[in-house]
Design a protein around this motif. Structure first.
Motif, mmCIF file in Angstrom:
data_model
loop_
_atom_site.group_PDB
_atom_site.id
_atom_site.type_symbol
_atom_site.label_atom_id
_atom_site.label_comp_id
_atom_site.label_asym_id
_atom_site.label_seq_id
_atom_site.Cartn_x
_atom_site.Cartn_y
_atom_site.Cartn_z
ATOM 1 N N MET A 1 0.837 -1.187 0.000
ATOM 2 C CA MET A 1 0.000 0.000 0.000
ATOM 3 C C MET A 1 0.874 1.239 0.000
ATOM 4 S SD MET A 1 -2.593 1.456 2.785
ATOM 5 C CE MET A 1 -1.089 1.929 3.585
ATOM 6 N N ARG A 2 1.664 1.380 -1.028
ATOM 7 C CA ARG A 2 2.665 2.446 -1.051
ATOM 8 C C ARG A 2 2.050 3.820 -1.236
ATOM 9 N NH1 ARG A 2 7.186 -0.294 -0.649
ATOM 10 N NH2 ARG A 2 7.156 -2.440 -1.370
ATOM 11 N N ARG A 3 0.813 3.876 -1.733
ATOM 12 C CA ARG A 3 0.154 5.172 -1.835
ATOM 13 C C ARG A 3 -0.081 5.770 -0.456
ATOM 14 N NH1 ARG A 3 -2.042 2.167 -5.914
ATOM 15 N NH2 ARG A 3 -3.700 1.378 -4.575
ATOM 16 N N ILE A 80 3.606 -8.646 6.729
ATOM 17 C CA ILE A 80 2.551 -8.161 5.846
ATOM 18 C C ILE A 80 1.449 -7.596 6.737
ATOM 19 C CG2 ILE A 80 0.942 -8.760 4.006
ATOM 20 C CD1 ILE A 80 2.729 -11.216 3.453
ATOM 21 N N VAL A 81 1.105 -6.334 6.524
ATOM 22 C CA VAL A 81 0.153 -5.660 7.409
ATOM 23 C C VAL A 81 -0.899 -4.907 6.608
ATOM 24 C CG1 VAL A 81 1.862 -5.353 9.239
ATOM 25 C CG2 VAL A 81 1.538 -3.536 7.564
ATOM 26 N N ASN A 82 -2.069 -4.789 7.195
ATOM 27 C CA ASN A 82 -3.008 -3.738 6.815
ATOM 28 C C ASN A 82 -2.757 -2.584 7.765
ATOM 29 O OD1 ASN A 82 -4.747 -4.416 4.557
ATOM 30 N ND2 ASN A 82 -5.449 -6.138 5.807
ATOM 31 N N LEU A 83 -2.590 -1.389 7.227
ATOM 32 C CA LEU A 83 -2.294 -0.246 8.084
ATOM 33 C C LEU A 83 -3.192 0.927 7.745
ATOM 34 C CD1 LEU A 83 -0.502 2.204 6.574
ATOM 35 C CD2 LEU A 83 1.227 0.423 6.595
ATOM 36 N N THR A 84 -3.439 1.720 8.779
ATOM 37 C CA THR A 84 -4.184 2.963 8.636
ATOM 38 C C THR A 84 -3.400 4.036 9.368
ATOM 39 O OG1 THR A 84 -6.241 1.673 8.680
ATOM 40 C CG2 THR A 84 -6.450 4.055 8.892
ATOM 41 N N VAL A 85 -3.307 5.239 8.793
ATOM 42 C CA VAL A 85 -2.479 6.299 9.371
ATOM 43 C C VAL A 85 -3.274 7.591 9.472
ATOM 44 C CG1 VAL A 85 -1.494 6.852 7.105
ATOM 45 C CG2 VAL A 85 -0.298 7.564 9.164
ATOM 46 N N TRP A 86 -3.043 8.323 10.588
ATOM 47 C CA TRP A 86 -3.672 9.612 10.841
ATOM 48 C C TRP A 86 -2.592 10.656 11.136
ATOM 49 C CZ3 TRP A 86 -5.440 4.975 12.400
ATOM 50 C CH2 TRP A 86 -6.792 4.662 12.236
ATOM 51 N N THR A 92 -7.991 18.653 13.241
ATOM 52 C CA THR A 92 -8.866 17.727 12.517
ATOM 53 C C THR A 92 -8.484 16.274 12.748
ATOM 54 O OG1 THR A 92 -7.477 17.840 10.535
ATOM 55 C CG2 THR A 92 -9.286 19.450 10.719
ATOM 56 N N ASN A 93 -7.215 16.028 13.094
ATOM 57 C CA ASN A 93 -6.719 14.653 13.301
ATOM 58 C C ASN A 93 -7.148 13.744 12.153
ATOM 59 O OD1 ASN A 93 -5.698 15.515 15.815
ATOM 60 N ND2 ASN A 93 -7.644 15.041 16.814
ATOM 61 N N ALA A 94 -6.882 14.202 10.936
ATOM 62 C CA ALA A 94 -7.441 13.562 9.742
ATOM 63 C C ALA A 94 -6.727 12.264 9.392
ATOM 64 C CB ALA A 94 -7.355 14.516 8.557
ATOM 65 N N ALA A 95 -7.507 11.287 8.941
ATOM 66 C CA ALA A 95 -6.936 10.053 8.402
ATOM 67 C C ALA A 95 -6.226 10.362 7.092
ATOM 68 C CB ALA A 95 -8.029 9.021 8.181
ATOM 69 N N GLN A 96 -5.048 9.740 6.889
ATOM 70 C CA GLN A 96 -4.248 9.979 5.691
ATOM 71 C C GLN A 96 -4.305 8.834 4.690
ATOM 72 O OE1 GLN A 96 -2.619 13.039 5.197
ATOM 73 N NE2 GLN A 96 -3.983 13.424 6.932
ATOM 74 N N GLY A 97 -4.891 7.721 5.084
ATOM 75 C CA GLY A 97 -5.011 6.605 4.148
ATOM 76 C C GLY A 97 -5.080 5.283 4.885
ATOM 77 N N SER A 98 -5.542 4.265 4.173
ATOM 78 C CA SER A 98 -5.665 2.944 4.766
ATOM 79 C C SER A 98 -5.578 1.884 3.678
ATOM 80 C CB SER A 98 -6.994 2.799 5.505
ATOM 81 O OG SER A 98 -7.174 1.478 5.984
ATOM 82 N N SER A 99 -4.862 0.802 3.979
ATOM 83 C CA SER A 99 -4.813 -0.301 3.030
ATOM 84 C C SER A 99 -6.143 -1.039 2.964
ATOM 85 C CB SER A 99 -3.690 -1.282 3.404
ATOM 86 O OG SER A 99 -3.934 -1.873 4.659
ATOM 87 N N TYR A 100 -7.006 -0.822 3.939
ATOM 88 C CA TYR A 100 -8.351 -1.396 3.851
ATOM 89 C C TYR A 100 -9.149 -0.727 2.733
ATOM 90 C CZ TYR A 100 -7.777 -4.109 8.115
ATOM 91 O OH TYR A 100 -7.356 -5.030 9.045
ATOM 92 N N ASP A 101 -8.794 0.510 2.405
ATOM 93 C CA ASP A 101 -9.454 1.192 1.289
ATOM 94 C C ASP A 101 -8.868 0.760 -0.047
ATOM 95 O OD1 ASP A 101 -11.069 2.602 3.055
ATOM 96 O OD2 ASP A 101 -9.668 4.295 3.189
ATOM 97 N N THR A 102 -7.555 0.629 -0.096
ATOM 98 C CA THR A 102 -6.902 0.271 -1.360
ATOM 99 C C THR A 102 -6.901 -1.230 -1.614
ATOM 100 O OG1 THR A 102 -4.735 0.094 -0.315
ATOM 101 C CG2 THR A 102 -5.371 2.261 -1.169
ATOM 102 N N LYS A 103 -7.217 -2.001 -0.546
ATOM 103 C CA LYS A 103 -7.221 -3.473 -0.648
ATOM 104 C C LYS A 103 -5.850 -4.015 -1.078
ATOM 105 C CE LYS A 103 -12.191 -3.993 -1.465
ATOM 106 N NZ LYS A 103 -12.508 -2.630 -1.007
ATOM 107 N N PRO A 105 -2.486 -4.808 1.090
ATOM 108 C CA PRO A 105 -1.630 -4.822 2.282
ATOM 109 C C PRO A 105 -0.182 -4.483 1.932
ATOM 110 C CG PRO A 105 -3.070 -6.741 2.248
ATOM 111 C CD PRO A 105 -3.199 -6.075 0.896
ATOM 112 N N GLU A 106 0.518 -3.940 2.903
ATOM 113 C CA GLU A 106 1.904 -3.513 2.723
ATOM 114 C C GLU A 106 2.836 -4.468 3.459
ATOM 115 O OE1 GLU A 106 5.139 -1.460 1.490
ATOM 116 O OE2 GLU A 106 3.074 -1.122 0.886
ATOM 117 N N THR A 107 4.050 -4.642 2.937
ATOM 118 C CA THR A 107 5.074 -5.443 3.605
ATOM 119 C C THR A 107 6.131 -4.520 4.185
ATOM 120 O OG1 THR A 107 4.698 -7.268 2.066
ATOM 121 C CG2 THR A 107 6.744 -7.298 3.322
#
Length: 312
Positions: A1-3, A80-86, A92-103, A105-107
């Motif tokens: 999930m490099r994006r 290998i992980v699913n990750l979400t970052v804020w 605003t403490n905004a979310a910056q992305g999640s591999s659950y959205d891109t489907k 997972p990142e290594t």
């Protein structure tokens, strides 16, 4: 999930700076979120966070939310992980992305290039576990802090769900020899974990286009353009048999993002099964063109024999 990881490029401490560390990688309270951050949501699904009021944390920390019940994670593993970052900015403490959205997972390699809190935190969870990590600017090495002229990045908060571990890379290509070759080029396969011999001294005219032939066909997953590869290779100049590089001779396989190398490699290795040995003839237009490189004259046709040992 490099994006998703791309949002971190302005904060080199996160995954790409060697020697990162913090003051001990402390854990948060067992019943609450690390630094007051609370995590909600089921494992295997995108989590949600509740942030405490007030100023964001200035000290990095981690907390094991769920320890997991699978295989233990060790230093040196590629998890290998699913990750979400804020971004924890206190506003605003905004979310910056999640591999659950891109489907996708990142290594992540658990090694000294990670901040200390992640080096320690990952070894406290098993497959199927969930890790919360707060990465503040105390994780930036002091010398980098002194060099940075831009304002400090907001504190980052990550939730990692551990999916599994990437198997270790092969030592050499393994599979069935195909008998394929490039006219004018010879590859000798000694077998086992020994290096192949590449011969490129020929009177044949070099191909004007990229030519890729499979010498040994592996049985692993096919290489994707956005992956990082582990390979052994030897490179020579067409027609002269002049060698300009060899990971075999250095005694250590090379590891790099496929997107960061010459076009001939990007095009030639995408879709190749892990475990394969390929020979590639790369024209100047997909190599270094008219730009001379160390040991490579301008407008050279490059020939490589490459063992694809791993991809993640």
């Amino acid at each position: 999930m490099r994006r998703v990881l791309a949002v971190l490029t302005a904060m080199p401490l996160i995954f790409f700076a060697a020697g990162c560390g913090s003051d001990g990688g402390a854990t948060g309270a067992a019943s609450g979120g690390s630094a007051g951050v609370k995590v909600a949501g089921d494992l295997g699904a995108k989590p949600t966070l509740t942030f405490p009021s007030g100023t964001p944390a200035t000290k990095s920390s981690y907390e094991v939310i769920q320890p997991g019940s699978g295989t233990e994670i060790k230093t040196g593993d590629k998890v290998i992980v699913n990750l979400t970052v804020w971004d924890w900015d206190g506003k605003t403490n905004a979310a910056q992305g999640s591999s659950y959205d891109t489907k996708a997972p990142e290594t992540i390699s658990v090694n000294e290039q990670l901040p200390q809190v992640l080096q320690e935190g990952f070894t406290k969870v098993k497959h199927g576990g969930r890790l919360l990590a707060v990465l503040a600017n105390d994780s930036v090495p002091q010398q980098q802090q002194q060099q940075q002229s831009a304002p400090a990045e907001p504190t980052k908060v990550f939730v990692f769900d551990v999916v599994g571990t990437q198997p270790p890379a092969l030592k050499a290509a393994t599979g069935k020899e195909t008998g394929q070759s490039i006219k004018g080029v010879k590859v000798d396969n000694p077998g086992g974990e020994k290096a192949p011999t590449l011969t490129t001294k020929t009177g044949e005219k070099p191909p004007g286009e990229l030519v890729v032939k499979t010498v040994i066909e592996g049985t692993g997953a096919k290489v994707q353009p956005n992956q990082t590869l582990t390979v052994h290779y030897t490179g020579k100049i067409w027609g002269t048999d002049k060698q300009f590089d060899s990971s075999w001779e250095r005694g250590e396989a090379a590891e790099f993002p496929l997107s960061g190398v010459i076009q001939g490699w990007q095009q030639g290795l995408a879709g190749v099964p892990v475990g394969s040995r390929v020979v590639m003839s790369i024209p100047p237009s997909l190599g270094y063109g008219d730009q001379e490189q160390p040991n490579i004259p301008a407008n050279s046709t490059l020939v490589f024999v490459v063992d694809v040992l791993g991809a993640y």
